[in-house]
Design a protein around this motif. Structure first.
Motif, PDB file in Angstrom:
ATOM      1  N   LYS A 744       0.833  -1.204   0.000  1.00  0.00           N
ATOM      2  CA  LYS A 744       0.000   0.000   0.000  1.00  0.00           C
ATOM      3  C   LYS A 744       0.872   1.260   0.000  1.00  0.00           C
ATOM      4  O   LYS A 744       0.546   2.235  -0.686  1.00  0.00           O
ATOM      5  CB  LYS A 744      -0.925  -0.016   1.213  1.00  0.00           C
ATOM      6  CG  LYS A 744      -1.968  -1.132   1.138  1.00  0.00           C
ATOM      7  CD  LYS A 744      -2.929  -1.083   2.323  1.00  0.00           C
ATOM      8  CE  LYS A 744      -3.968  -2.213   2.218  1.00  0.00           C
ATOM      9  NZ  LYS A 744      -4.906  -2.211   3.359  1.00  0.00           N
ATOM     10  N   ALA A 745       1.937   1.213   0.776  1.00  0.00           N
ATOM     11  CA  ALA A 745       2.851   2.359   0.773  1.00  0.00           C
ATOM     12  C   ALA A 745       3.516   2.524  -0.592  1.00  0.00           C
ATOM     13  O   ALA A 745       3.754   3.652  -1.051  1.00  0.00           O
ATOM     14  CB  ALA A 745       3.917   2.189   1.859  1.00  0.00           C
ATOM     15  N   ASP A 748       0.945   4.207  -2.774  1.00  0.00           N
ATOM     16  CA  ASP A 748       0.846   5.634  -2.427  1.00  0.00           C
ATOM     17  C   ASP A 748       2.024   6.421  -3.010  1.00  0.00           C
ATOM     18  O   ASP A 748       1.850   7.537  -3.502  1.00  0.00           O
ATOM     19  CB  ASP A 748       0.819   5.788  -0.907  1.00  0.00           C
ATOM     20  CG  ASP A 748      -0.478   5.265  -0.293  1.00  0.00           C
ATOM     21  OD1 ASP A 748      -1.472   5.152  -1.043  1.00  0.00           O
ATOM     22  OD2 ASP A 748      -0.473   4.960   0.911  1.00  0.00           O
ATOM     23  N   GLN A 751       1.562   6.814  -6.782  1.00  0.00           N
ATOM     24  CA  GLN A 751       0.533   7.811  -7.095  1.00  0.00           C
ATOM     25  C   GLN A 751       0.993   9.225  -6.756  1.00  0.00           C
ATOM     26  O   GLN A 751       0.706  10.175  -7.476  1.00  0.00           O
ATOM     27  CB  GLN A 751      -0.749   7.467  -6.333  1.00  0.00           C
ATOM     28  CG  GLN A 751      -1.434   6.202  -6.855  1.00  0.00           C
ATOM     29  CD  GLN A 751      -2.697   5.863  -6.079  1.00  0.00           C
ATOM     30  OE1 GLN A 751      -2.841   6.236  -4.906  1.00  0.00           O
ATOM     31  NE2 GLN A 751      -3.614   5.150  -6.731  1.00  0.00           N
ATOM     32  N   LYS A 752       1.732   9.323  -5.680  1.00  0.00           N
ATOM     33  CA  LYS A 752       2.220  10.628  -5.260  1.00  0.00           C
ATOM     34  C   LYS A 752       3.184  11.209  -6.281  1.00  0.00           C
ATOM     35  O   LYS A 752       3.247  12.435  -6.473  1.00  0.00           O
ATOM     36  CB  LYS A 752       2.906  10.490  -3.901  1.00  0.00           C
ATOM     37  CG  LYS A 752       3.453  11.798  -3.340  1.00  0.00           C
ATOM     38  CD  LYS A 752       4.123  11.557  -1.998  1.00  0.00           C
ATOM     39  CE  LYS A 752       4.731  12.838  -1.457  1.00  0.00           C
ATOM     40  NZ  LYS A 752       5.398  12.612  -0.143  1.00  0.00           N
ATOM     41  N   ARG A 770      -6.933  -2.370  -3.486  1.00  0.00           N
ATOM     42  CA  ARG A 770      -6.670  -0.993  -3.906  1.00  0.00           C
ATOM     43  C   ARG A 770      -6.771  -0.807  -5.418  1.00  0.00           C
ATOM     44  O   ARG A 770      -6.534   0.280  -5.936  1.00  0.00           O
ATOM     45  CB  ARG A 770      -5.249  -0.585  -3.471  1.00  0.00           C
ATOM     46  CG  ARG A 770      -5.022  -0.520  -1.963  1.00  0.00           C
ATOM     47  CD  ARG A 770      -5.671   0.734  -1.361  1.00  0.00           C
ATOM     48  NE  ARG A 770      -5.137   1.936  -1.953  1.00  0.00           N
ATOM     49  CZ  ARG A 770      -4.046   2.572  -1.511  1.00  0.00           C
ATOM     50  NH1 ARG A 770      -3.390   2.086  -0.482  1.00  0.00           N
ATOM     51  NH2 ARG A 770      -3.634   3.675  -2.088  1.00  0.00           N
TER      52      ARG A 770
END
Length: 822
Positions: A744-745, A748, A751-752, A770
């Motif tokens: 998940k990190a 993120d 996407q960031k 996700r």
């Protein structure tokens, strides 16, 4: 005068009417009767450039090197200028209404002087668009040659077929005065280049060469010997000779002091027309009917000698000058810079010197040349002794010397009287080319070197080697024998020779084999050399200053032009050299450094430790490099004063505590690479805590990640991921998070950083929960970029799942109905 003449270039061509050397490049320019101009390379003899200048004879051509041009005059009345690099024609114009017979380029002004069959001379200024700035009139026949006065560039001389030579000022169209130089036409005139004589040399169709004093307007000497018209004659700038050439096909060398004919050269190329002298060299080019020849006259090496106290004597032709190197200490200059050293006239010598030798105690100087030798007192320059001899050598005691008489007879003198007993064994049976003094008397011949004992005349050893020089060390225990491409260093054991003599053994022609032992063979071409203690210092053919310790050669410096060793001054700790013009240069060479390195090579570490205290601090780093090269790193790290070198040595020795001490003394911003180096080395010796600390200080997150991953430190890896992300090292942060098993990190982070497509694919594989969010984020990004058609092709995974479920229920119902019906 015994003057070596070596042919360097021989090229056949059409008739050569003009030649000129380039002042800096190894090029020879030739103007041909067929209208062409060629440039030869002096080293290869090949034509490297050809210019089709005219369809008529080119009678005169000269380089204008400061402009990268050459200028040519021809029989179509045109003066042409070419850029010899680009082959571009710079200009061409009609300079005279008749054949342009001669031209010269002013050494400093932007002026070309041309002489013509129209009986006039003109001055052309290329800075004024080749405008004629002066016309010189007064001759009544063809102008054959023009020469600018080197002592007064505002005046020049012209030679004419009207039997006269006229002297002109650049700014006046009328001659200052005339000389009725020859009974027939005058073909050539040239000034004496030295500062001491107001002389001219002229040649004429009366077959003579004449020397004139142009101040008194009197003829100094007439030289006869040519059998046809004499086309040229010049004073050689470095040798005491006059070179003349004639239509009889010969080139003659005359002694410029006695005016005696010394040599006649003939190359079978018919009539000799023109000559050029190469600046800074003994090369002479002559153009003939059938080609061009370049010869080297004499040696390039100057004649000089320096005694142990630093008193230098050297010659210019037959003049003797002196200087004192001790005075160089008062005017320190950087290594390789010319030392401003005053010189004074010391006297003269009756022979043209080819070699000079100080006696070991410095009281006498021997001059050798022209098959003779003269011994002078060093203080007052008085003739002490003289005789016939082509080579000379002093013994170590300064009271004994040897002279080579002819090619076979070696004469020994003691206290300036010939010693007839005991004779040198074998002398008279071998053809000897030269003698070398020192501990033993050395004689060089074709393919051999023989060493004699000065006192007994016995042959100590004969060595089969084709040597060009022999150098004895001051201690008398080592000798260097130089050949054309290498040199050998031998040790001399006198006790082995004495033992054989005491036994009454017949030594024969080979001597005592065990008296010499080879300790080094170096593939280097020695030009000049001196011993400094047990260190052999020498210059090479590649213009390097080297020294040999044991069997290892080290380079002190490299220089652009050839330099010749004068000697070493212990009080200055400098080695002194001279160029061809005997300008003096110095290079630092610490005697204590040499002694230290010698002790290290001998393995005497205790003696080396004692010498180290006397080594100047500015030489410590040099010694440390020497020790490192001999794999004495522990000793090198204690000697060096260079923090960088000490750091490198500490790493090589795995002395990480010393390395840490050095790096902590360096400002933080400048120590990054050193922290990294310590960290890498710490890993190899299993000091993981130190490696982690060093990588953190160096900011090397990649190495830190690998280290923490190998030790399983999750908390540390989490911090690395955060630091990497904050520094924009997104790939490293992603790899760290992936190793931590945190998909998940990872999503993120992708996407960031705007990598929505990769986030979607990653989510489908590693985090299905996700996936829907990742797809929606990608669709939103595509729509924001007006790519809705691409966005329409994507499907939300949740919608796909619901549609699949509905379709599955309908399929089951249909299947159930079909079963019931059957």
């Amino acid at each position: 005068m015994l003057l070596d003449v070596n042919r360097k270039l021989f090229a056949r061509s059409d008739r050569v009417k003009a030649v000129d050397f380039h002042p800096t490049e190894p090029w020879l320019l030739t103007g041909l009767y067929n209208g062409s101009v060629n440039i030869y390379h002096l080293d290869t003899g090949a034509i490297i450039k050809t210019f089709e200048v005219a369809e008529v004879p080119v009678r005169c051509v000269r380089f204008i090197a400061r402009k990268n041009w050459f200028v040519a005059g021809s029989d179509d009345f045109q003066l042409r200028v070419f850029n010899y690099n680009t082959h571009e024609k710079v200009t061409a114009f009609e300079a005279h209404p008749d054949y342009i017979r001669c031209l010269t380029v002013h050494p400093t002004a932007s002026i070309v002087l041309t002489g013509c069959d129209d009986m006039t001379i003109k001055a052309w200024d290329w800075e004024k668009n080749w405008r004629c700035i002066q016309l010189y009139e007064g001759h009544t026949h063809y102008i054959m040659n023009i020469a600018v006065n080197p002592k007064d560039p505002n005046t020049f001389a012209s030679a004419c077929l009207d039997h006269t030579v006229k002297i002109w000022s650049l700014t006046s169209g009328s001659a200052n005065f005339s000389l009725e130089a020859h009974d027939k036409g005058v073909n050539y005139v040239e000034f004496y280049p030295g500062p001491d004589k107001p002389y001219l040399v002229t040649t004429g169709d009366d077959r003579t060469v004449k020397v004139w004093d142009y101040l008194s307007k009197s003829c100094v000497q007439t030289m006869e010997g040519h059998t046809s018209n004499v086309c040229f004659a010049v004073f050689h700038p470095a040798l005491p000779i006059i070179v003349s050439g004639s239509e009889d096909g010969t080139v003659k060398l005359w002694n410029s002091g006695t005016y005696r004919l010394e040599n006649t050269l003939s190359y079978g190329l018919e009539r000799a027309w023109c000559i050029a002298l190469r600046k800074g060299s003994n090369d002479v080019a002559v153009g003939y009917d059938e080609g061009v020849v370049v010869v080297k006259l004499g040696r390039d090496e100057p004649s000089f000698s320096m005694d142990p106290s630093g008193k230098l004597v050297f010659t210019r032709n037959t003049e003797v000058l002196s200087a004192n190197i001790q005075q160089a200490q008062d005017t320190p200059v950087p290594d390789g810079s010319r030392i401003p050293l005053p010189t004074r006239d010391f006297g003269s010598t009756e022979i043209f010197p080819t070699a000079m030798h100080h006696s070991p105690n410095g009281r006498f100087v021997t001059v050798v040349g022209d098959g003779e030798y003269i011994i002078y007192t060093a203080l007052a320059w008085r003739n002490k002794s003289f005789g016939n001899g082509s080579s000379f050598a002093w013994a170590n005691d300064s009271n004994t010397y040897a002279v080579l008489d002819g090619k076979t007879k070696v004469r020994i003198y003691k206290n300036f009287k010939e010693r007839t007993t005991p004779p040198m064994k074998g002398s008279g049976t071998w053809a000897v080319e030269g003698l070398s003094g020192g501990t033993l008397l050395g004689a060089r011949g074709s393919g051999f070197v023989v060493f004699w004992d000065w006192e007994t005349g016995e042959i100590v050893r004969r060595v089969d080697v084709d040597a060009k020089a022999i150098y004895w060390s001051g201690s008398g225990t080592q000798v260097a024998i130089a050949t054309s491409d290498s040199f050998y260093v031998l040790t001399f054991d006198r006790s082995a020779f004495d033992a054989r003599v005491e036994q009454g053994a017949d030594l024969g022609d080979e001597g005592v084999e065990e008296a010499f032992d080879v300790i080094a063979e170096i593939n280097d071409n020695v030009k000049t050399a001196k011993w400094v203690g047990d260190c052999f210092v020498y210059t090479t053919a590649t213009n390097r200053l080297n020294y040999l310790i044991g069997s290892e050669a080290h380079t002190v410096s490299h220089f652009e032009t050839p330099l010749y060793l004068l000697g070493f001054m212990p009080t200055h700790n400098r080695i002194y050299l001279a160029d061809k013009e005997v300008n003096i240069y110095g290079y630092a060479l610490s005697l204590s450094v040499i002694e230290y390195e010698t002790a290290i090579i001998r393995g005497d570490l205790d003696a080396a430790a004692e010498i180290l205290n006397s080594v100047p601090k500015d030489q410590r780093n040099r010694i440390a490099r020497f020790l490192e090269g001999r794999d004495l790193k522990e000793l090198a790290i204690s000697v060096t004063l260079d923090p960088d070198h000490k750091f490198d040595l500490a790493l090589q020795l795995d002395d990480l505590d010393t390395a840490l001490e050095i790096v902590r003394s360096i400002p933080e911003g400048e120590a990054t690479t050193k922290w990294k180096s310590i960290g890498d080395r710490a890993l190899t010796v299993w000091r993981f805590d130190l490696a982690r600390d060093c990588f953190e200080k160096a900011g090397d997150l990649s190495a830190l990640m690998l280290l923490l991953l190998s030790t399983g430190d999750r908390n540390g890896l989490q911090k690395v991921a955060e630091q990497a992300a904050s520094k924009g090292l997104n790939n490293l942060a992603f790899a760290t998070l992936l190793q931590l098993g945190d998909p998940k990190a990872c999503i993120d982070l992708l996407q960031k950083t705007g990598r929505q497509a990769e986030a979607m694919l990653f989510a489908r594989t590693y985090a299905p929960s996700r996936a829907s969010q990742a797809v929606k984020a990608l669709m939103s990004e595509l729509e924001s970029k007006n790519r809705s058609k691409i966005s329409a092709l994507l499907a939300d995974p949740e919608e796909q799942r619901d549609m699949f479920a509905e379709n599955w229920e309908e399929a089951l119902e249909r299947e159930g109905s079909a079963v019931a019906a059957s």
